[in-house]
Write an enzyme that holds these catalytic residues in place. Structure first.
Site, PDB file in Angstrom:
ATOM      1  N   GLU A  53       0.873  -1.167   0.000  1.00  0.00           N
ATOM      2  CA  GLU A  53       0.000   0.000   0.000  1.00  0.00           C
ATOM      3  C   GLU A  53       0.911   1.218   0.000  1.00  0.00           C
ATOM      4  O   GLU A  53       1.790   1.330   0.859  1.00  0.00           O
ATOM      5  CB  GLU A  53      -0.875  -0.017   1.267  1.00  0.00           C
ATOM      6  CG  GLU A  53      -1.908   1.077   1.264  1.00  0.00           C
ATOM      7  CD  GLU A  53      -2.775   1.094   2.522  1.00  0.00           C
ATOM      8  OE1 GLU A  53      -2.733   0.121   3.307  1.00  0.00           O
ATOM      9  OE2 GLU A  53      -3.483   2.093   2.718  1.00  0.00           O
ATOM     10  N   ARG A 278       4.494 -12.627  10.040  1.00  0.00           N
ATOM     11  CA  ARG A 278       5.256 -11.437   9.681  1.00  0.00           C
ATOM     12  C   ARG A 278       6.570 -11.384  10.456  1.00  0.00           C
ATOM     13  O   ARG A 278       6.719 -12.012  11.497  1.00  0.00           O
ATOM     14  CB  ARG A 278       4.448 -10.169   9.901  1.00  0.00           C
ATOM     15  CG  ARG A 278       4.037  -9.892  11.334  1.00  0.00           C
ATOM     16  CD  ARG A 278       3.390  -8.500  11.444  1.00  0.00           C
ATOM     17  NE  ARG A 278       2.404  -8.241  10.410  1.00  0.00           N
ATOM     18  CZ  ARG A 278       2.398  -7.150   9.632  1.00  0.00           C
ATOM     19  NH1 ARG A 278       3.307  -6.225   9.774  1.00  0.00           N
ATOM     20  NH2 ARG A 278       1.461  -6.973   8.740  1.00  0.00           N
ATOM     21  N   LYS A 288       4.433   0.768   9.480  1.00  0.00           N
ATOM     22  CA  LYS A 288       4.514   2.053   8.786  1.00  0.00           C
ATOM     23  C   LYS A 288       3.924   3.180   9.618  1.00  0.00           C
ATOM     24  O   LYS A 288       4.418   4.291   9.600  1.00  0.00           O
ATOM     25  CB  LYS A 288       3.785   1.948   7.440  1.00  0.00           C
ATOM     26  CG  LYS A 288       4.648   1.311   6.370  1.00  0.00           C
ATOM     27  CD  LYS A 288       3.936   1.275   5.043  1.00  0.00           C
ATOM     28  CE  LYS A 288       2.861   0.220   5.052  1.00  0.00           C
ATOM     29  NZ  LYS A 288       2.305  -0.055   3.726  1.00  0.00           N
TER      30      LYS A 288
HETATM   31  P1  ATP Z   1       2.565  -2.195   8.162  1.00  0.00           P
HETATM   32  O1  ATP Z   1       1.950  -3.042   9.212  1.00  0.00           O
HETATM   33  O2  ATP Z   1       3.995  -1.910   8.376  1.00  0.00           O
HETATM   34  O3  ATP Z   1       1.801  -0.957   7.862  1.00  0.00           O
HETATM   35  P2  ATP Z   1       1.285  -3.440   5.965  1.00  0.00           P
HETATM   36  O4  ATP Z   1       1.020  -4.889   6.034  1.00  0.00           O
HETATM   37  O5  ATP Z   1       0.136  -2.548   6.191  1.00  0.00           O
HETATM   38  O6  ATP Z   1       2.520  -3.103   6.878  1.00  0.00           O
HETATM   39  P3  ATP Z   1       1.472  -3.335   3.124  1.00  0.00           P
HETATM   40  O7  ATP Z   1       2.010  -2.253   2.288  1.00  0.00           O
HETATM   41  O8  ATP Z   1       0.012  -3.586   3.097  1.00  0.00           O
HETATM   42  O9  ATP Z   1       1.944  -3.052   4.604  1.00  0.00           O
HETATM   43  O10 ATP Z   1       2.280  -4.676   2.866  1.00  0.00           O
HETATM   44  C1  ATP Z   1       2.661  -5.179   1.626  1.00  0.00           C
HETATM   45  C2  ATP Z   1       3.001  -6.633   1.797  1.00  0.00           C
HETATM   46  O11 ATP Z   1       4.072  -6.782   2.707  1.00  0.00           O
HETATM   47  C3  ATP Z   1       1.827  -7.400   2.356  1.00  0.00           C
HETATM   48  O12 ATP Z   1       1.685  -8.613   1.655  1.00  0.00           O
HETATM   49  C4  ATP Z   1       2.196  -7.626   3.794  1.00  0.00           C
HETATM   50  O13 ATP Z   1       1.624  -8.801   4.274  1.00  0.00           O
HETATM   51  C5  ATP Z   1       3.734  -7.697   3.718  1.00  0.00           C
HETATM   52  N1  ATP Z   1       4.322  -7.310   5.002  1.00  0.00           N
HETATM   53  C6  ATP Z   1       4.114  -6.172   5.687  1.00  0.00           C
HETATM   54  N2  ATP Z   1       4.789  -6.173   6.861  1.00  0.00           N
HETATM   55  C7  ATP Z   1       5.444  -7.356   6.919  1.00  0.00           C
HETATM   56  C8  ATP Z   1       6.304  -7.980   7.887  1.00  0.00           C
HETATM   57  N3  ATP Z   1       6.632  -7.367   9.024  1.00  0.00           N
HETATM   58  N4  ATP Z   1       6.789  -9.210   7.604  1.00  0.00           N
HETATM   59  C9  ATP Z   1       6.487  -9.813   6.450  1.00  0.00           C
HETATM   60  N5  ATP Z   1       5.675  -9.303   5.512  1.00  0.00           N
HETATM   61  C10 ATP Z   1       5.152  -8.088   5.732  1.00  0.00           C
HETATM   62 MG    MG Z   2      -1.682  -3.150   4.732  1.00  0.00          MG
END
Ligand code: ATP
Ligand code: MG
Length: 584
Positions: A53, A278, A288
């Site tokens: 995102e 994760r 983020k």
């Molecule tokens: P955050 O919790 O940091 O905001 P998010 O999951 O909202 O992260 P996205 O941009 O939606 O961030 O994530 C893109 C991809 O990266 C998704 O498939 C998500 O599952 C993966 N991802 C995000 N954080 C992690 C993590 N800590 N470990 C492994 N994969 C991750």
């Molecule tokens: Mg997300």
């Protein structure tokens, strides 16, 4: 000359695509993929995607997901798409889109011509929604967000049907079209899937598919005022792109029944969602939302502050893409949440840099050392090995003269036992140079601070070996005062002083756990003259001080600023050794 060639090769390697690794260890996702290939599912095709995102910069957790998605595709001869999950207009920015593409490329992955945006599918998703309404599987609901929450029930109590649940297909089509046209205020209506308000899975209790939000989108502008939710957009985007394995993090496990329900109701290509745990790292935060707070409130200078666990922060700190990919492979994938020791990340970095970083001499906290029996005007160009791990990196010349800078910490007036460095009457080896013996110390009359060290040298010990094979235990780095130049060096420590910074008392702030000593700036270090040519992003090992990288933000031509990437102390290797010993 040779050095330059070598460096060029290194930087070329850095941009090269990540090679499919040599038979990596298996994991449950590889098992699923191999089973699917064997059974001929999807004609043996493997197609994954990385769906960020664009509401922040990528962090080390994303690196795990990137390595997994792009890595698996490469390993099984498949494809991996980059898809921006840009369904939320208010928080998303072009700056984030650009940084994400840069980071994925830097990590060594290539989406070729497969760059997509969920916003590309807004029209298609709208059509799909009409299809569900016509099937009687979606309805326009006039409950407010609070009311929807209240009607949803809890884990122990079933929900209640919305009073708008049984609207006719015609009325729903009419209202939904008018929602799109912008006839209703923000938040006044939603489109909801008609599933089951008493389902034990809360995600199936008539989840919202569209909300009204009169906000400009970074790609579609003001064309839309209804925006799809993650659940509605994600699976359908996967299906449109023909994604075979939709790999996501564990918090979406409970969403999988909904993911499947939408696809089955629409009768479209069925991607398979697979969840993994994760990545969590100690002594930092990986979210983020929290990282954005650190930037906005000025606790760090920017998203790419070298203390940040962002890809751009790690890059600026001096991390190599190879070391990050190695780390992601080593931590593996599992179904259970765990926290990885940041020492492992540093260990992967040291292993990589040990092989490729040129050794140089920089004195961080200088004090003058005068060799009284060395001729005043003499300058010798001494041979210095660039990397004992790699002969092909060659040697360079380092100027040596009568007055040097050495580390203040390398001298003790009153040395403790087992002190092998300089002290009155003690002899040490100066790296690449001569044996010197300390003969006198000049101190500041008032403060008692050491101002100057006086030594004599053994002219027959050039290169670091004496005729009589006399041995000393201490070897020190140095620079010649007449040839050295001042540089700024930045030393980093963990961003947080607590192992789990998010673990705070009720209502307390995770930022209370910030490490006040995470950055130490040394403004008057002295570097060997060759480093004048160091370019932003170049990496070195400063003898005895660690790995350093020329800062890409604040360096100027001829005046590099160095970030310490890591010290030489490998706590992870120590942990491994202790573990092995206890197993034996
Ligand atoms: P955050 O919790 O940091 O905001 P998010 O999951 O909202 O992260 P996205 O941009 O939606 O961030 O994530 C893109 C991809 O990266 C998704 O498939 C998500 O599952 C993966 N991802 C995000 N954080 C992690 C993590 N800590 N470990 C492994 N994969 C991750
Ligand atoms: Mg997300």
């Amino acid at each position: 000359m040779k050095d330059e060639v070598k460096k060029k090769e290194d930087s070329k390697n850095e941009e090269a695509a990540a090679p499919a690794t040599v038979t990596p260890p298996s994991n449950f996702i590889r098992d699923i993929i191999e089973r699917d290939i064997k059974e001929g599912k999807n004609g043996g095709r493997i197609h994954t995607r990385f769906p960020p995102e664009p509401n922040g910069y990528l962090h080390i957790g994303h690196a795990k997901s990137i390595c997994l998605n792009f890595g698996l595709a490469a390993e099984y001869g498949g494809l991996c798409n980059l898809r921006f999950d840009d369904t939320n207009p208010s928080k998303e920015e072009v700056e984030y889109v650009d940084s994400i593409m840069k980071d994925v490329r830097w990590l060594g992955f290539d989406w070729e011509d497969r760059l997509f945006y969920a916003s590309d599918y807004f029209e298609k998703l709208y059509e799909y929604a009409l299809k569900l309404i016509k099937k009687g599987k979606a309805y326009v609901c006039d409950l407010s967000a609070d009311e929807i929450r209240e009607y949803r029930g809890t884990l122990t109590e079933p929900g209640r049907n919305s009073p708008y649940r049984d609207r006719s297909v015609e009325e729903n089509l009419d209202l939904f079209e008018r929602m799109r046209k912008g006839e209703f205020p923000d938040g006044s209506r939603t489109l909801r899937a008609k599933i089951d308000m008493s389902s034990p899975n809360l995600n199936l209790r008539d989840p919202v598919m569209y909300r009204i939000l009169k906000a400009s989108h970074h790609r579609t502008g003001d064309k839309w005022c209804i925006y799809a939710t993650y659940d509605w957009a994600h699976g359908q985007s996967d299906s449109i792109e023909g994604i075979t394995h939709s790999i996501c993090t564990l918090e979406f496990e409970d969403h999988r029944p909904l993911y499947d329900w939408f696809i089955e109701q629409l009768g479209i290509f069925h991607s398979q969602q697979i969840e993994f745990a994760r990545l969590n790292l100690n002594y930092t935060v990986i979210s983020k939302r929290k990282l954005l707070q650190l930037v906005e409130e000025g606790h760090v200078t920017s998203w790419d502050d070298p203390r940040m666990p962002t890809i751009s922060g790690l890059r600026r700190r001096g991390y190599t893409p190879e070391s990050i990919r190695d780390f992601c492979e080593r931590i593996g994938v599992a179904k259970k949440e765990s926290t990885v020791d940041i020492a492992l990340l540093e260990h992967c970095l040291r292993e990589d840099l040990n092989k490729r970083a040129q050794r140089v001499m920089v004195v961080l906290n200088p004090v003058r050392l005068i060799i009284d029996n060395y001729p005043e005007d003499k300058v010798e160009e001494l041979d210095a090995v660039n990397n004992p791990e790699d002969e092909s990196m060659g040697i360079r010349k380092v100027p040596f003269s009568r007055v040097l800078y050495v580390e203040r910490e390398d001298f003790r007036d009153d040395p403790p036992k087992k002190w092998f460095r300089l002290a009155p009457g003690r002899e040490v080896r100066l790296k690449h140079a001569y044996y010197v013996t300390c003969t006198d110390v000049v101190k500041d009359e008032h403060t008692g601070e050491v101002v100057e060290l006086h030594c004599t040298y053994d002219p027959e010990s050039r290169g670091g070996w004496t005729k009589d094979n006399r041995r000393v235990k201490g070897t020190m780095h140095w620079v010649s005062t007449a040839h050295a130049f001042p540089v700024e060096v930045r030393l980093y420590d963990n961003l947080f002083s607590k192992e789990d910074p998010g673990d705070v008392e009720d209502n307390a702030d995770f930022k209370a756990n910030l490490n006040p000593k995470s950055l130490e700036t040394l403004a008057s270090c002295q570097a060997e003259p060759g480093l004048k040519q160091a370019k932003p992003g170049d990496r070195y090992q400063f003898l005895r001080q660690g790995y350093f990288c020329v800062d890409t933000g604040d360096s100027k031509p001829g005046s590099p600023v160095f970030n310490r990437t890591a010290t030489l102390r490998d706590t992870w290797a120590k942990i491994e050794r202790t573990q092995k010993a206890s197993e034996e």
